[in-house]
Design a protein around this motif. Sequence first.
Motif, mmCIF file in Angstrom:
data_model
loop_
_atom_site.group_PDB
_atom_site.id
_atom_site.type_symbol
_atom_site.label_atom_id
_atom_site.label_comp_id
_atom_site.label_asym_id
_atom_site.label_seq_id
_atom_site.Cartn_x
_atom_site.Cartn_y
_atom_site.Cartn_z
ATOM 1 N N ASP A 14 1.145 -1.572 -0.039
ATOM 2 C CA ASP A 14 -0.222 -0.054 0.141
ATOM 3 C C ASP A 14 0.999 1.019 -0.270
ATOM 4 N N THR A 15 0.905 1.942 -0.769
ATOM 5 C CA THR A 15 1.629 3.085 -1.053
ATOM 6 C C THR A 15 0.997 4.781 -0.924
ATOM 7 N N ARG A 16 -0.211 4.276 -0.678
ATOM 8 C CA ARG A 16 -0.922 5.202 0.153
ATOM 9 C C ARG A 16 -0.576 6.012 1.218
ATOM 10 N N SER A 17 -0.164 7.719 1.265
ATOM 11 C CA SER A 17 0.607 8.379 2.464
ATOM 12 C C SER A 17 -0.762 7.544 3.226
ATOM 13 N N ILE A 18 -0.194 7.999 4.914
ATOM 14 C CA ILE A 18 -1.284 7.578 6.315
ATOM 15 C C ILE A 18 -1.945 8.944 6.320
ATOM 16 N N ILE A 83 6.506 4.987 11.664
ATOM 17 C CA ILE A 83 7.548 4.967 10.734
ATOM 18 C C ILE A 83 6.606 5.507 9.384
ATOM 19 N N GLU A 84 5.785 5.296 8.900
ATOM 20 C CA GLU A 84 4.920 5.745 7.561
ATOM 21 C C GLU A 84 4.640 7.379 8.051
ATOM 22 N N LEU A 85 4.054 7.599 8.885
ATOM 23 C CA LEU A 85 3.546 9.105 9.322
ATOM 24 C C LEU A 85 4.422 9.857 9.539
ATOM 25 N N ALA A 86 6.685 9.435 9.784
ATOM 26 C CA ALA A 86 7.264 10.407 9.342
ATOM 27 C C ALA A 86 7.881 9.929 8.088
ATOM 28 N N ARG A 87 7.547 9.697 6.994
ATOM 29 C CA ARG A 87 8.613 9.735 5.967
ATOM 30 C C ARG A 87 8.363 10.363 5.402
ATOM 31 N N GLY A 88 8.610 11.395 4.809
ATOM 32 C CA GLY A 88 9.474 12.654 4.873
ATOM 33 C C GLY A 88 10.202 14.040 6.155
ATOM 34 N N PHE A 89 9.559 13.457 6.497
ATOM 35 C CA PHE A 89 10.252 13.770 8.138
ATOM 36 C C PHE A 89 11.945 12.988 8.853
ATOM 37 N N GLU A 90 11.660 12.282 7.982
ATOM 38 C CA GLU A 90 12.488 11.405 8.263
ATOM 39 C C GLU A 90 14.637 12.327 9.162
ATOM 40 N N GLU A 91 15.179 13.392 8.352
ATOM 41 C CA GLU A 91 16.048 14.301 8.568
ATOM 42 C C GLU A 91 15.782 14.870 9.629
ATOM 43 N N ALA A 92 14.468 15.774 9.715
ATOM 44 C CA ALA A 92 14.023 16.419 10.338
ATOM 45 C C ALA A 92 13.689 16.534 12.624
ATOM 46 N N LEU A 93 13.521 14.246 11.938
ATOM 47 C CA LEU A 93 12.794 13.566 13.097
ATOM 48 C C LEU A 93 13.968 13.015 13.706
ATOM 49 N N GLU A 94 15.277 12.711 13.227
ATOM 50 C CA GLU A 94 16.524 11.860 13.454
ATOM 51 C C GLU A 94 17.007 12.076 14.784
ATOM 52 N N PRO A 95 17.177 14.275 14.859
ATOM 53 C CA PRO A 95 18.049 14.191 16.427
ATOM 54 C C PRO A 95 17.047 13.788 17.412
ATOM 55 N N VAL A 96 15.394 13.920 17.198
ATOM 56 C CA VAL A 96 14.925 13.341 18.572
ATOM 57 C C VAL A 96 14.854 12.070 18.570
ATOM 58 N N GLU A 97 14.788 11.330 17.820
ATOM 59 C CA GLU A 97 14.945 9.963 17.983
ATOM 60 C C GLU A 97 15.909 9.433 18.704
ATOM 61 N N ARG A 98 17.377 9.896 18.319
ATOM 62 C CA ARG A 98 18.742 9.742 18.786
ATOM 63 C C ARG A 98 18.835 10.131 20.151
ATOM 64 N N LEU A 99 17.894 11.063 20.588
ATOM 65 C CA LEU A 99 18.270 11.489 22.118
ATOM 66 C C LEU A 99 16.788 11.367 22.747
ATOM 67 N N ARG A 100 15.835 10.238 22.423
ATOM 68 C CA ARG A 100 14.748 9.000 22.757
ATOM 69 C C ARG A 100 15.223 8.301 23.818
ATOM 70 N N LEU A 101 16.505 7.629 22.042
ATOM 71 C CA LEU A 101 17.589 6.451 23.241
ATOM 72 C C LEU A 101 18.301 7.121 23.769
ATOM 73 N N LYS A 102 18.836 7.709 23.743
ATOM 74 C CA LYS A 102 20.230 8.720 24.975
ATOM 75 C C LYS A 102 19.489 8.215 25.591
ATOM 76 N N GLN A 103 18.100 9.036 25.912
ATOM 77 C CA GLN A 103 18.067 9.168 27.763
ATOM 78 C C GLN A 103 17.431 7.891 28.349
ATOM 79 N N GLY A 104 17.195 6.597 27.318
ATOM 80 C CA GLY A 104 17.395 6.193 28.258
ATOM 81 C C GLY A 104 18.098 4.884 28.714
ATOM 82 N N GLN A 105 19.566 5.532 28.412
ATOM 83 C CA GLN A 105 20.256 5.130 28.666
ATOM 84 C C GLN A 105 21.400 5.178 30.259
ATOM 85 N N ALA A 106 21.774 4.839 30.756
ATOM 86 C CA ALA A 106 22.325 5.613 32.182
ATOM 87 C C ALA A 106 23.648 6.308 31.916
ATOM 88 N N GLU A 107 23.460 7.269 31.389
ATOM 89 C CA GLU A 107 25.058 7.659 31.788
ATOM 90 C C GLU A 107 25.446 9.431 32.126
#
Length: 305
Positions: A14-18, A83-107
């Motif tokens: 299904d190639t339709r957008s969300i 993932i489907e909703l984020a298509r087209g926003f990949e570069e804008a969302l990438e730092p947010v996703e990295r931060l979300r993962l990092k905050q889950g680590q004990a540092e």
Amino acid sequence: MGLRAADPASQPPDTRSIARRIADAMSSFSESQRRLADYALAHPLKVAMMSIDEFARECGVSVATANRFARALGVPGYPQFRIELARGFEEALEPVERLRLKQGQAETAVDVFAASLYEDQRNSELTRQSLSADQCARAVQAVLKAERVFIIGFGSSGFLAGLLQRGLSLHCDMVESLAGPGGVSHAARQLARLRPGDLVIALSFPRYLVDTITLANAARKSKATLLAMTDRTDSPLGSIADICLCAHSGRQLLSNSETAVLGLIEALTAAVAHQSKNSLSTAALLTESVMPWLTHGKQSEETGS
């Protein structure tokens, strides 16, 4: 013999957008699902960054309802919906996703400090290793031969543009940074008077700003030389430039690191100074002009200031 049901795996994807899927399915949604649909359409970028618990809570529904809503759109579950909703926003969302993962680590704080400084070191080394002798030489000559130099860059690149103007102004008759209080409209007016012999230096890094790319394209049409400072030669800016200088700018918790970019700016300024015929006399005049405003350590100790 009866007909067998088609194998789902053999069906075309299904190639339709969300957004299109939501619109097509809206009439079949329950009231709770409509709340989810309306919110996703109104805030797609925000929802793409939300966990399922956050999405459900924001819309006042259960997590199970949010899961059913995602499956009603033809995806296996909420993670695929995001993932489907984020298509087209990949570069804008990438730092947010990295931060979300990092905050889950004990540092600890010092761990983050050390990691950040290591990233800067690595970016600078990667930038040094990827230097092109031809592009560096052409960039220096373009600056020295230009009748006028205009620098464009907005957002964080606006601060870098000011530093580049400061460095080049010692060796060029006219250097103007267009990242001033007038914003994009002022920059557009200034670039409208470009002529052959002028040099435009444009700075743009992920996330690339449309305004910078638009103005850079306008500069190309005016027959001025376009020098790009960006992260790769095939970036939206690098792909249209006459000359391209690249700086690695990857960062774990932010969209960009400006450290290597600043290093590249200082390197360009140093190379221009090295090849400028008047660099020694310019440096001497500058030193003489600022002497009255310099504080000498010994004198400060004697006066107690």
